[in-house]
Write a protein that holds these residues in place. Structure first.
Motif, mmCIF file in Angstrom:
data_model
loop_
_atom_site.group_PDB
_atom_site.id
_atom_site.type_symbol
_atom_site.label_atom_id
_atom_site.label_comp_id
_atom_site.label_asym_id
_atom_site.label_seq_id
_atom_site.Cartn_x
_atom_site.Cartn_y
_atom_site.Cartn_z
ATOM 1 N N VAL A 51 0.830 -1.229 0.000
ATOM 2 C CA VAL A 51 0.000 0.000 0.000
ATOM 3 C C VAL A 51 0.862 1.276 0.000
ATOM 4 O O VAL A 51 0.576 2.198 -0.752
ATOM 5 C CB VAL A 51 -1.029 -0.016 1.154
ATOM 6 C CG1 VAL A 51 -1.714 1.330 1.274
ATOM 7 C CG2 VAL A 51 -2.080 -1.097 0.921
ATOM 8 N N PRO A 52 1.968 1.353 0.809
ATOM 9 C CA PRO A 52 2.777 2.579 0.749
ATOM 10 C C PRO A 52 3.384 2.816 -0.635
ATOM 11 O O PRO A 52 3.513 3.952 -1.076
ATOM 12 C CB PRO A 52 3.898 2.331 1.769
ATOM 13 C CG PRO A 52 3.509 1.156 2.554
ATOM 14 C CD PRO A 52 2.468 0.404 1.807
ATOM 15 N N VAL A 53 3.741 1.740 -1.344
ATOM 16 C CA VAL A 53 4.342 1.878 -2.677
ATOM 17 C C VAL A 53 3.286 2.360 -3.678
ATOM 18 O O VAL A 53 3.586 3.099 -4.612
ATOM 19 C CB VAL A 53 4.948 0.523 -3.134
ATOM 20 C CG1 VAL A 53 5.651 0.666 -4.481
ATOM 21 C CG2 VAL A 53 5.927 -0.006 -2.090
ATOM 22 N N THR A 54 2.013 1.973 -3.447
ATOM 23 C CA THR A 54 0.932 2.365 -4.358
ATOM 24 C C THR A 54 0.802 3.889 -4.437
ATOM 25 O O THR A 54 0.458 4.437 -5.479
ATOM 26 C CB THR A 54 -0.420 1.766 -3.886
ATOM 27 O OG1 THR A 54 -0.239 0.377 -3.673
ATOM 28 C CG2 THR A 54 -1.503 1.948 -4.916
ATOM 29 N N LEU A 257 -6.074 10.265 11.764
ATOM 30 C CA LEU A 257 -5.253 9.063 11.550
ATOM 31 C C LEU A 257 -5.242 8.191 12.806
ATOM 32 O O LEU A 257 -5.406 6.975 12.732
ATOM 33 C CB LEU A 257 -3.826 9.483 11.181
ATOM 34 C CG LEU A 257 -2.890 8.374 10.716
ATOM 35 C CD1 LEU A 257 -3.325 7.830 9.361
ATOM 36 C CD2 LEU A 257 -1.452 8.869 10.634
ATOM 37 N N VAL A 258 -5.068 8.829 13.972
ATOM 38 C CA VAL A 258 -5.041 8.081 15.243
ATOM 39 C C VAL A 258 -6.393 7.406 15.481
ATOM 40 O O VAL A 258 -6.467 6.225 15.836
ATOM 41 C CB VAL A 258 -4.670 9.013 16.430
ATOM 42 C CG1 VAL A 258 -4.822 8.288 17.764
ATOM 43 C CG2 VAL A 258 -3.240 9.525 16.269
ATOM 44 N N ILE A 383 -0.778 6.800 3.478
ATOM 45 C CA ILE A 383 -0.496 6.774 4.930
ATOM 46 C C ILE A 383 -1.682 6.175 5.690
ATOM 47 O O ILE A 383 -1.511 5.296 6.547
ATOM 48 C CB ILE A 383 -0.167 8.201 5.455
ATOM 49 C CG1 ILE A 383 1.165 8.685 4.883
ATOM 50 C CG2 ILE A 383 -0.104 8.217 6.993
ATOM 51 C CD1 ILE A 383 1.413 10.185 5.057
ATOM 52 N N THR A 384 -2.920 6.632 5.373
ATOM 53 C CA THR A 384 -4.082 6.131 6.130
ATOM 54 C C THR A 384 -4.337 4.650 5.834
ATOM 55 O O THR A 384 -4.589 3.876 6.748
ATOM 56 C CB THR A 384 -5.378 6.937 5.822
ATOM 57 O OG1 THR A 384 -5.538 7.015 4.407
ATOM 58 C CG2 THR A 384 -5.338 8.336 6.388
ATOM 59 N N GLN A 385 -4.231 4.253 4.547
ATOM 60 C CA GLN A 385 -4.494 2.849 4.197
ATOM 61 C C GLN A 385 -3.464 1.913 4.835
ATOM 62 O O GLN A 385 -3.806 0.842 5.330
ATOM 63 C CB GLN A 385 -4.465 2.661 2.672
ATOM 64 C CG GLN A 385 -5.632 3.309 1.954
ATOM 65 C CD GLN A 385 -6.896 2.470 2.029
ATOM 66 O OE1 GLN A 385 -6.895 1.355 2.512
ATOM 67 N NE2 GLN A 385 -7.997 3.025 1.568
ATOM 68 N N THR A 386 -2.180 2.337 4.811
ATOM 69 C CA THR A 386 -1.126 1.495 5.403
ATOM 70 C C THR A 386 -1.342 1.360 6.904
ATOM 71 O O THR A 386 -1.270 0.262 7.464
ATOM 72 C CB THR A 386 0.268 2.106 5.134
ATOM 73 O OG1 THR A 386 0.412 2.309 3.737
ATOM 74 C CG2 THR A 386 1.368 1.183 5.621
ATOM 75 N N SER A 387 -1.626 2.508 7.558
ATOM 76 C CA SER A 387 -1.806 2.473 9.021
ATOM 77 C C SER A 387 -3.004 1.612 9.396
ATOM 78 O O SER A 387 -2.990 0.909 10.399
ATOM 79 C CB SER A 387 -1.967 3.899 9.572
ATOM 80 O OG SER A 387 -3.150 4.483 9.073
#
Length: 453
Positions: A51-54, A257-258, A383-387
């Motif tokens: 996901v971060p690479v996407t 995000l949290v 960032i949100t999808q990875t987290s």
């Protein structure tokens, strides 16, 4: 949108559908419980890594190219899984499937934020929220029905027509909506991100089985953390970073995000622990467990688009704060249940819980990304999808190991009574979830509608 949402639904359905067949697959492939768990862990691990690479790939390739690549991975992975003759082949297929989902989820969110104006995004994200919730929630129910009548292979064959529909529809209707930039992919950033997210997810997932004091577990988590620190430092020094961390300069983005991470940590662990409680403490079959969880999931599907429109009309706090309160009430009730609890009470509590999650999930995501200027959307989404995926994987691993530890100590110290031990284990998990849910209630009071950028 139909092409994107159907593909996303199938990917998320596949994320949890196989969980209900794991017991059967242990005997079919003659492997142990720790090994079979990799069919779920491997899926999360791939999402956490890709996901971060996407985020950067979405800036380099057109929407159509990304969509077709995602469907290619999803269809190939699903067909290989359906005919898998051995465990290793099935695990490889799961990784290929997850690669498809790792592309489609951020892509769908990016398309929504590009083609819908801010005052209509809540409604669109409400429908995406329906997909994000309905996929994993319906997975166990539908898979239970398939397993009762057919073999496990049909869990995969069932999804092929939907993927083909999505491919044909998308091929005809999806234009390119994102701006293509000549971004170079920094190899070292990709390696650090892979080791970082992969190490943390693997370490935590293995910790549930091998014990948290195990040197491999501690080692991979520490290496993962260090890689993430180096990754973050490298991004701040680069002119064109792989993941632009400037998104963290916006307080509303960080707050959202949290909240999002707490919601996913709680939700994905509940989707695993609640069926375990029902099957072990209340002695209910897998199929009946799915049926008990069905009304909550169905109501959520009905309300998701309505909640999205209300969010557009009344703003974040009017929707999210009551939602977090419902989630906290749900966990408070779950924590009190034992071996004698009536099934209708469990079903009613699940309805309250899913309604609350439905009010929180898509609304928090919309508000979080609305806090960013347009050029940061791909990075904010990555960032949100990875987290989400990482916190979900951590939630499952931590909560299941706490459940097992409490259950074992009850069996050893109190009585050799498995249903009571399972009820005690799940009660501990739900108490911890309740505390986290209360943190979310407090955080929601600080939300406000972001200023237009």
């Amino acid at each position: 949108m139909a092409a994107l949402l159907v593909a996303g639904f199938v990917g998320l359905f596949s994320e949890t559908a196989l969980n209900i067949a794991l017991g059967e697959l242990i005997h079919i492939f003659e492997v142990d419980a720790t090994t079979i768990q990799w069919l779920a862990t491997g899926y999360f691990l791939t999402l956490g890594i890709l996901v971060p690479v996407t985020g950067i790939l979405m800036q380099k390739f057109t929407t159509r190219q990304m969509f077709l690549a995602s469907l290619f991975f999803s269809i190939i992975g699903t067909i290989v899984a359906a005919v898998a003759p051995a465990f290793s082949v099935l695990l490889t297929a799961r990784v290929i499937q997850a690669a498809g989902l790792a592309i489609i989820l951020p892509l769908t969110q990016n398309v929504i934020f590009t083609i819908f104006p801010p005052h209509k995004r809540g409604g669109a994200m409400g429908i995406m929220g329906l997909v994000i919730l309905a996929g994993p929630a319906f997975g166990p129910t539908l898979a239970g029905m398939i397993l009762d009548t057919l073999s496990w292979h049909f869990i995969f064959w069932f999804t092929i027509p939907f993927l083909l529909f999505s491919l044909i529809f998308g091929y005809i209707f999806i234009p390119n909506v994102n701006e293509i930039r000549s971004v170079s992919i920094d190899f070292l950033s990709v390696v650090l991100s892979t080791i970082g997210f992969g190490g943390v997810v693997y370490g935590v997932s293995a910790g549930g089985d091998l014990g948290w004091a195990n040197t491999t577990v501690m080692g991979t988590i520490i290496v993962g953390m260090l890689a993430l620190i180096f990754f973050a430092l490298r991004q701040t020094k680069m002119e064109n970073p792989m993941l632009n961390l400037k998104a963290f300069k916006y307080p509303l983005f960080v707050l959202g995000l949290v909240m999002n991470m707490i919601t996913f940590f709680n939700m994905l662990s509940m989707l695993v622990v609640l069926p375990m409680y029902m099957q072990m403490a209340l002695i209910v079959s897998a199929f009946a467990t799915g049926l008990i969880m069905l009304p909550g999931s169905l109501l959520n599907c009905v309300f998701a688009p309505i909640i999205g429109r209300l969010f557009d009309k009344y703003g974040p706090r009017a929707i999210i704060t009551p939602g977090t309160a419902l989630v906290a009430i749900g966990y408070g009730l779950y924590a009190m249940y034992g071996t004698e609890t009536a099934l209708w009470i469990v079903a009613a509590t699940h309805i309250v819980m899913m309604l609350g999650i439905g009010m929180v999930l898509a609304s928090v995501q919309t508000n979080t990304l609305n806090a960013l200027p347009r050029q940061f959307y791909p990075d904010g989404i990555a960032i949100t999808q990875t987290s989400q995926q990482v916190s979900g994987a951590i939630g499952i691993a931590v909560m299941i190991s706490l459940f097992s530890a409490k259950q074992s100590s009850y069996l050893a110290d109190v009585a050799n009574d498995l249903p009571a031990a399972a009820a005690t284990g799940s009660s501990l998990v739900f108490k911890i979830s309740l505390l986290l849910a209360i943190v979310n209630v407090v955080l929601s009071l600080f939300l406000k509608k972001p200023a237009a950028h």
